[in-house]
Design a protein around this motif. Structure first.
Motif, short mmCIF file in Angstrom:
data_model
loop_
_atom_site.label_atom_id
_atom_site.label_comp_id
_atom_site.label_asym_id
_atom_site.label_seq_id
_atom_site.Cartn_x
_atom_site.Cartn_y
_atom_site.Cartn_z
N ASP A 1 39.47 29.47 30.26
CA ASP A 1 40.05 28.86 31.46
C ASP A 1 39.77 29.67 32.72
OD1 ASP A 1 41.12 26.74 30.01
OD2 ASP A 1 42.99 27.82 29.59
N GLY A 2 38.69 30.41 32.73
CA GLY A 2 38.32 31.19 33.91
C GLY A 2 38.90 32.59 33.95
N TYR A 3 39.75 32.93 33.01
CA TYR A 3 40.38 34.25 32.98
C TYR A 3 39.47 35.26 32.27
CZ TYR A 3 44.90 32.50 34.61
OH TYR A 3 45.92 31.97 35.37
N THR A 4 39.42 36.47 32.82
CA THR A 4 38.67 37.57 32.19
C THR A 4 39.52 38.83 32.19
OG1 THR A 4 37.62 38.13 34.31
CG2 THR A 4 36.38 36.69 32.81
N ALA A 5 39.25 39.69 31.22
CA ALA A 5 39.89 41.01 31.14
C ALA A 5 38.80 42.07 31.22
CB ALA A 5 40.68 41.15 29.84
N VAL A 6 39.10 43.17 31.95
CA VAL A 6 38.11 44.23 32.17
C VAL A 6 38.69 45.54 31.65
CG1 VAL A 6 36.69 45.44 33.87
CG2 VAL A 6 37.29 43.03 34.24
N TYR A 7 37.90 46.21 30.77
CA TYR A 7 38.32 47.47 30.17
C TYR A 7 37.31 48.55 30.60
CZ TYR A 7 40.42 44.04 26.92
OH TYR A 7 41.08 42.97 26.36
N GLY A 8 37.82 49.63 31.21
CA GLY A 8 36.93 50.71 31.66
C GLY A 8 37.33 52.06 31.11
N GLN A 9 36.44 53.07 31.30
CA GLN A 9 36.62 54.45 30.81
C GLN A 9 36.58 54.49 29.27
OE1 GLN A 9 36.64 56.76 33.08
NE2 GLN A 9 37.60 55.92 34.93
N LEU A 10 35.58 53.75 28.67
CA LEU A 10 35.48 53.63 27.21
C LEU A 10 34.31 54.42 26.64
CD1 LEU A 10 36.04 49.77 26.81
CD2 LEU A 10 37.76 51.59 26.67
N LYS A 11 34.32 54.53 25.32
CA LYS A 11 33.19 55.06 24.55
C LYS A 11 33.25 54.47 23.15
CE LYS A 11 35.39 59.20 22.59
NZ LYS A 11 35.31 60.67 22.41
N GLY B 1 43.34 62.30 35.28
CA GLY B 1 43.10 62.64 33.89
C GLY B 1 42.61 61.42 33.08
N PRO B 2 42.46 61.57 31.75
CA PRO B 2 41.99 60.48 30.90
C PRO B 2 42.87 59.25 31.06
CG PRO B 2 42.04 62.51 29.67
CD PRO B 2 42.74 62.79 30.96
N ASN B 3 42.22 58.07 31.11
CA ASN B 3 42.99 56.86 31.36
C ASN B 3 42.18 55.64 30.94
OD1 ASN B 3 41.66 55.46 33.94
ND2 ASN B 3 41.61 57.69 34.25
N LEU B 4 42.86 54.53 30.89
CA LEU B 4 42.19 53.24 30.68
C LEU B 4 42.24 52.46 31.99
CD1 LEU B 4 40.91 50.95 28.94
CD2 LEU B 4 43.26 50.13 28.57
N TYR B 5 41.07 52.07 32.48
CA TYR B 5 41.01 51.18 33.64
C TYR B 5 41.09 49.76 33.08
CZ TYR B 5 39.07 48.58 37.59
OH TYR B 5 38.86 47.69 38.61
N PHE B 6 42.16 49.02 33.49
CA PHE B 6 42.36 47.67 32.96
C PHE B 6 42.65 46.71 34.10
CE2 PHE B 6 45.06 44.27 31.10
CZ PHE B 6 44.14 43.76 30.18
N ALA B 7 41.86 45.60 34.15
CA ALA B 7 42.03 44.61 35.21
C ALA B 7 41.95 43.22 34.61
CB ALA B 7 40.96 44.79 36.29
N MET B 8 42.53 42.25 35.34
CA MET B 8 42.42 40.84 34.96
C MET B 8 42.02 40.03 36.19
SD MET B 8 45.53 39.90 32.33
CE MET B 8 44.96 38.19 32.27
N LYS B 9 41.22 38.98 35.93
CA LYS B 9 40.80 38.10 37.01
C LYS B 9 40.96 36.65 36.59
CE LYS B 9 37.36 41.16 39.16
NZ LYS B 9 35.95 41.28 39.60
#
Length: 262
Positions: free
Chosen positions: A201-211, A241-249
């Motif tokens: 439905d057009g929604y996305t999730a973004v996950y950053g600072q991963l390995k 410090g270490p973190n998870l970058y998390f966004a939604m659009k």
């Protein structure tokens, strides 16, 4: 008496002369006869040779003619067989066509009155009522804020923020927030190794600072799946410090993830 002896001598000479002439004539005739026989024999041999040559040539000519006739007969037989095969193939194709047409007609009769499948039924939907889960357990270091600026310690400046920065430790598991499909994976200077998930439905999730990602582009994922692990922070978040970058659009517009977390 002398006359009688003279006549006698003359007669003897005459007889001798005629005898010698006769013998000479006989020799001449004997010599000519062999020549005539030789000519006759040569003529006979020539005729015999001609007959032998003719007898040798005529069968070959007949053989060539027979071979040519046989070849023509074989070609004719091949053409007849080819025509028969082509005719049989045409008949088979016609039969297949008739059967296909009949099946199509029967299928059309069976499908009458049945509603077509709604293509929209296969479109992925984001269940807003169910929402999302926390991708990691931790404190929110930098909240979503698009109405007011917030302070970024590492950058030492106030900025608008279209995501959440959640506290975590290196090697912590990062979980999928909601069911979807991995849409994109890329490296970013600010957010490091980043994954974009299509929720529907057009929604996305973004996950950053991963390995150490566990999925690839195109993979379907469910909420709770471990997508990867926390890595060392980029230079933009060294103080945090270490973190998870998390966004939604929603489309191209950023939305507050806290509004969807259950």
């Amino acid at each position: 008496m002398k006359k009688k002896a003279y006549y006698t001598a003359v007669a003897c000479v005459a007889i001798a002369t005629f005898g010698f002439a006769g013998i000479f004539a006989v020799d001449k005739v004997g010599q000519k006869k062999p020549n005539q026989n030789l000519a006759s024999e040569m003529t006979t041999e020539t005729e015999h040779s001609t007959y032998q040559v003719s007898s040798l040539l005529e069968p070959k000519k007949n053989s060539d003619t027979n071979q040519k006739d046989t070849s023509e007969n074989k070609v004719s037989e091949k053409e007849e067989k080819k025509d028969s095969v082509d005719q049989a193939s045409d008949e088979t194709n016609q039969n297949h066509t008739d059967v296909s047409q009949a099946e199509g007609e029967n299928s059309g009769e069976e499908d009458q009155g049945v509603a077509p499948v709604d293509a929209a039924a296969n479109v992925r939907h984001f269940n807003q009522d169910k929402g999302i889960i926390w991708p990691v357990k931790g404190n929110v270091l930098l909240p979503y804020s698009m109405e007011n600026t917030i302070y970024f310690p590492t950058m030492e400046e106030y900025r608008y923020h279209d995501a959440m920065v959640i506290d975590a430790d290196v090697n912590d598991e990062v979980k999928i927030a909601a069911p979807g499909v991995i849409k994109e994976i890329y490296e970013n200077e600010e957010t490091g190794l980043t994954v974009v998930e299509d929720l529907g439905d057009g929604y996305t999730a973004v996950y950053g600072q991963l390995k150490d990602l566990n999925f690839a582009v195109g993979d379907e994922v469910l909420d709770g799946h471990v997508i990867g692990y926390i890595t060392e922070p980029s230079k933009y978040y060294s103080t945090e410090g270490p973190n998870l970058y998390f966004a939604m659009k929603n489309g191209e517009e950023a939305v507050n993830p806290l509004n969807y977390i259950r």
